[in-house]
Design a protein around this motif. Structure first.
Motif, PDB file in Angstrom:
ATOM      1  N   MET A 261       0.863  -1.091  -0.062  1.00 38.74           N
ATOM      2  CA  MET A 261       0.184   0.080  -0.050  1.00 38.74           C
ATOM      3  C   MET A 261       0.917   1.222  -0.064  1.00 38.74           C
ATOM      4  SD  MET A 261      -2.544   1.430   2.898  1.00 38.74           S
ATOM      5  CE  MET A 261      -0.952   2.007   3.992  1.00 38.74           C
ATOM      6  N   TYR A 262       1.781   1.236   0.808  1.00 41.09           N
ATOM      7  CA  TYR A 262       3.012   2.360   0.835  1.00 41.09           C
ATOM      8  C   TYR A 262       3.442   2.603  -0.489  1.00 41.09           C
ATOM      9  CZ  TYR A 262       2.517   2.546   6.254  1.00 41.09           C
ATOM     10  OH  TYR A 262       2.065   2.753   7.388  1.00 41.09           O
ATOM     11  N   ARG A 263       4.087   1.543  -0.977  1.00 41.72           N
ATOM     12  CA  ARG A 263       5.016   1.682  -2.166  1.00 41.72           C
ATOM     13  C   ARG A 263       4.258   1.850  -3.177  1.00 41.72           C
ATOM     14  NH1 ARG A 263       9.151   3.511  -3.901  1.00 41.72           N
ATOM     15  NH2 ARG A 263      10.136   1.864  -4.662  1.00 41.72           N
ATOM     16  N   VAL A 264       3.348   0.910  -3.614  1.00 45.76           N
ATOM     17  CA  VAL A 264       2.470   0.441  -5.004  1.00 45.76           C
ATOM     18  C   VAL A 264       1.367   1.420  -4.686  1.00 45.76           C
ATOM     19  CG1 VAL A 264       1.426  -0.820  -6.743  1.00 45.76           C
ATOM     20  CG2 VAL A 264       3.352  -1.657  -5.133  1.00 45.76           C
ATOM     21  N   HIS A 265       0.497   1.640  -4.021  1.00 43.13           N
ATOM     22  CA  HIS A 265      -0.975   2.353  -3.950  1.00 43.13           C
ATOM     23  C   HIS A 265      -0.608   3.676  -3.770  1.00 43.13           C
ATOM     24  CE1 HIS A 265      -5.146   3.173  -3.901  1.00 43.13           C
ATOM     25  NE2 HIS A 265      -5.037   3.599  -2.672  1.00 43.13           N
ATOM     26  N   LEU A 266       0.061   3.917  -2.808  1.00 42.59           N
ATOM     27  CA  LEU A 266       0.299   5.549  -2.490  1.00 42.59           C
ATOM     28  C   LEU A 266       1.582   6.042  -3.097  1.00 42.59           C
ATOM     29  CD1 LEU A 266       0.058   5.419   1.454  1.00 42.59           C
ATOM     30  CD2 LEU A 266      -2.021   6.015  -0.265  1.00 42.59           C
ATOM     31  N   GLY A 267       2.307   4.961  -3.854  1.00 43.68           N
ATOM     32  CA  GLY A 267       3.578   5.562  -4.458  1.00 43.68           C
ATOM     33  C   GLY A 267       4.576   6.476  -3.957  1.00 43.68           C
ATOM     34  N   LEU A 268       4.621   6.091  -2.361  1.00 39.55           N
ATOM     35  CA  LEU A 268       5.648   6.594  -1.590  1.00 39.55           C
ATOM     36  C   LEU A 268       7.008   6.454  -2.172  1.00 39.55           C
ATOM     37  CD1 LEU A 268       4.057   6.438   1.819  1.00 39.55           C
ATOM     38  CD2 LEU A 268       3.985   8.411   0.541  1.00 39.55           C
ATOM     39  N   PRO A 269       8.004   7.108  -2.142  1.00 38.52           N
ATOM     40  CA  PRO A 269       9.432   7.086  -2.217  1.00 38.52           C
ATOM     41  C   PRO A 269      10.132   6.017  -1.487  1.00 38.52           C
ATOM     42  CG  PRO A 269       9.296   9.373  -2.573  1.00 38.52           C
ATOM     43  CD  PRO A 269       7.765   8.861  -2.046  1.00 38.52           C
ATOM     44  N   LEU A 270      10.999   5.149  -1.680  1.00 42.79           N
ATOM     45  CA  LEU A 270      11.415   4.048  -0.952  1.00 42.79           C
ATOM     46  C   LEU A 270      11.751   4.509   0.351  1.00 42.79           C
ATOM     47  CD1 LEU A 270      12.315   1.075  -0.575  1.00 42.79           C
ATOM     48  CD2 LEU A 270      14.270   1.430  -1.443  1.00 42.79           C
ATOM     49  N   PRO A 271      12.569   5.590   0.613  1.00 43.73           N
ATOM     50  CA  PRO A 271      12.970   6.167   2.175  1.00 43.73           C
ATOM     51  C   PRO A 271      11.745   6.412   2.618  1.00 43.73           C
ATOM     52  CG  PRO A 271      14.439   7.033   0.351  1.00 43.73           C
ATOM     53  CD  PRO A 271      13.138   6.467  -0.295  1.00 43.73           C
ATOM     54  N   LEU A 272      10.822   6.971   2.170  1.00 45.91           N
ATOM     55  CA  LEU A 272       9.398   7.502   2.999  1.00 45.91           C
ATOM     56  C   LEU A 272       8.505   6.514   3.281  1.00 45.91           C
ATOM     57  CD1 LEU A 272       8.371   9.994   3.994  1.00 45.91           C
ATOM     58  CD2 LEU A 272       7.031  10.123   2.018  1.00 45.91           C
ATOM     59  N   ALA A 273       8.385   5.528   2.306  1.00 38.89           N
ATOM     60  CA  ALA A 273       7.746   4.056   2.518  1.00 38.89           C
ATOM     61  C   ALA A 273       8.428   3.485   3.877  1.00 38.89           C
ATOM     62  CB  ALA A 273       7.602   3.376   1.233  1.00 38.89           C
ATOM     63  N   THR A 274       9.796   3.149   3.738  1.00 37.54           N
ATOM     64  CA  THR A 274      10.439   2.481   4.676  1.00 37.54           C
ATOM     65  C   THR A 274      10.046   3.208   6.164  1.00 37.54           C
ATOM     66  OG1 THR A 274      12.047   1.800   3.095  1.00 37.54           O
ATOM     67  CG2 THR A 274      12.700   1.638   5.478  1.00 37.54           C
ATOM     68  N   TRP A 275      10.384   4.428   6.123  1.00 33.75           N
ATOM     69  CA  TRP A 275      10.098   5.222   7.250  1.00 33.75           C
ATOM     70  C   TRP A 275       8.643   4.886   7.914  1.00 33.75           C
ATOM     71  CZ3 TRP A 275      11.909   8.122  11.085  1.00 33.75           C
ATOM     72  CH2 TRP A 275      11.163   9.176  11.798  1.00 33.75           C
ATOM     73  N   TYR A 276       7.684   5.066   7.154  1.00 27.99           N
ATOM     74  CA  TYR A 276       6.242   4.789   7.707  1.00 27.99           C
ATOM     75  C   TYR A 276       6.125   3.150   8.070  1.00 27.99           C
ATOM     76  CZ  TYR A 276       4.576   9.455   6.737  1.00 27.99           C
ATOM     77  OH  TYR A 276       4.408  10.883   6.604  1.00 27.99           O
ATOM     78  N   PHE A 277       6.760   2.391   7.040  1.00 27.36           N
ATOM     79  CA  PHE A 277       6.387   1.083   7.593  1.00 27.36           C
ATOM     80  C   PHE A 277       7.234   0.478   8.727  1.00 27.36           C
ATOM     81  CE2 PHE A 277       7.620  -3.564   7.294  1.00 27.36           C
ATOM     82  CZ  PHE A 277       6.274  -4.188   6.767  1.00 27.36           C
ATOM     83  N   ALA A 278       8.402   1.218   8.888  1.00 26.73           N
ATOM     84  CA  ALA A 278       8.865   0.964  10.237  1.00 26.73           C
ATOM     85  C   ALA A 278       8.190   1.469  11.365  1.00 26.73           C
ATOM     86  CB  ALA A 278      10.471   1.671  10.373  1.00 26.73           C
ATOM     87  N   HIS A 279       7.702   2.457  11.451  1.00 22.49           N
ATOM     88  CA  HIS A 279       6.693   2.964  12.489  1.00 22.49           C
ATOM     89  C   HIS A 279       5.497   1.988  12.550  1.00 22.49           C
ATOM     90  CE1 HIS A 279       8.127   7.097  14.006  1.00 22.49           C
ATOM     91  NE2 HIS A 279       8.532   7.076  12.555  1.00 22.49           N
ATOM     92  N   TYR A 280       4.843   1.544  11.461  1.00 21.68           N
ATOM     93  CA  TYR A 280       3.769   0.710  11.694  1.00 21.68           C
ATOM     94  C   TYR A 280       4.087  -0.628  12.275  1.00 21.68           C
ATOM     95  CZ  TYR A 280       1.378  -3.303   9.365  1.00 21.68           C
ATOM     96  OH  TYR A 280       0.644  -4.465   9.408  1.00 21.68           O
ATOM     97  N   ALA A 281       5.364  -1.162  11.845  1.00 14.82           N
ATOM     98  CA  ALA A 281       5.624  -2.440  12.422  1.00 14.82           C
ATOM     99  C   ALA A 281       6.200  -2.405  13.810  1.00 14.82           C
ATOM    100  CB  ALA A 281       6.909  -2.883  11.548  1.00 14.82           C
ATOM    101  N   LEU A 282       6.771  -1.336  14.297  1.00 16.26           N
ATOM    102  CA  LEU A 282       7.060  -1.067  15.689  1.00 16.26           C
ATOM    103  C   LEU A 282       5.969  -0.902  16.537  1.00 16.26           C
ATOM    104  CD1 LEU A 282       9.349  -0.457  17.866  1.00 16.26           C
ATOM    105  CD2 LEU A 282       9.244   1.794  17.069  1.00 16.26           C
TER     106      LEU A 282
END
Length: 262
Positions: A218-239
């Motif tokens: 969803m972060y990378r494909v659907h929302l099209g977030l750049p890799l660093p930003l997608a990684t940032w948000y996904f890390a928060h989600y996972a944590l």
């Protein structure tokens, strides 16, 4: 026209759909319609629905084949006639005051989207945990973690207009709410437990893995977030997920996990 349209997607939910509908029928606010969208069930879901169809407020829409929760909810939205849209998954249930308390809350606050606190009930162990939420829910904090259980969400149908859920097999509810908050509005949190979210199935671990993969997509494909930003948000989600389930005391201290007000 009903005050509230309740959208219930149903796929192979014969064992639980009755519980969900009974909780709608038990609402103290009685001016509602319930739209059950059967998403290509191959079990006895339709038989389980039959006893409830004597209630003229309940109707069923059947989709050809299994399209997923997003298209099923969209079909329900398209058929809705109520002032407010409320969403309930087939395996969850509401407390009797849910619709009355939430519609009054929306009218008082003037919010277009609202969610409530809920009770997480593990159907295997019987363990329960109350999950609260903040009074105001806005972007971009919402991108880090979804604090709104979708079975607690209510939306102003007139304000929603033609917007619908995206064509995602997983995390379409999260993506849908992100799109609505991206429009510039904020959601309001009614921090009272008014819903019971059932979980604890044997496939829970696999389900968490699928949810994580769906969130990343969803972060990378659907929302099209750049890799660093997608990684940032996904890390928060996972944590946030790990803290909520493995270290709830620390999660509460950090504000990641909130207690309900009532």
């Amino acid at each position: 026209m009903a005050e509230v349209s309740v959208i219930i997607p149903c796929h192979n939910a014969a064992g639980v759909i009755g519980r969900a509908l009974a909780s709608v029928q038990a609402q103290t606010l009685t001016d509602w319609e319930a739209i059950v969208v059967d998403d290509g069930s191959t079990d006895a879901s339709l038989d389980a629905l039959s006893p409830y169809l004597a209630d003229p407020r309940i109707r069923v829409i059947r989709l050809p084949g299994n399209r997923g929760a997003g298209p099923a909810r969209n079909a329900g939205i398209d058929a809705a006639r109520g002032r407010w849209l409320a969403f309930l998954d087939a395996d969850d249930e509401w407390l009797p005051e849910k619709l009355a308390r939430q519609t009054a809350f929306l009218q008082t606050t003037g919010a277009r989207i609202a969610a409530t606190a809920y009770l997480r009930h593990n159907d295997l162990t019987g363990d329960q945990e109350a999950i609260g939420l903040p009074r105001r829910i806005a972007m971009p904090a919402f991108l880090k973690t979804n604090v709104m259980g979708f079975s607690t969400v209510m939306i102003d149908r007139a304000w929603l207009g033609a917007r619908r859920m995206p064509a995602l097999r997983r995390r379409q509810d999260f993506a849908f709410l992100i799109a609505l908050l991206r429009s510039g509005t904020e959601a309001a949190g009614l921090n009272e437990v008014l819903c019971i979210y059932h979980h604890g199935h044997a496939t829970l671990s696999a389900g968490k893995g699928r949810a994580a993969r769906g969130t990343w997509a969803m972060y990378r494909v659907h929302l099209g977030l750049p890799l660093p930003l997608a990684t940032w948000y996904f890390a928060h989600y996972a944590l946030c997920g790990v803290l909520r389930h493995k270290a709830p005391r620390l999660a509460r201290a950090l504000g990641v996990l909130r207690a309900p007000g009532v």
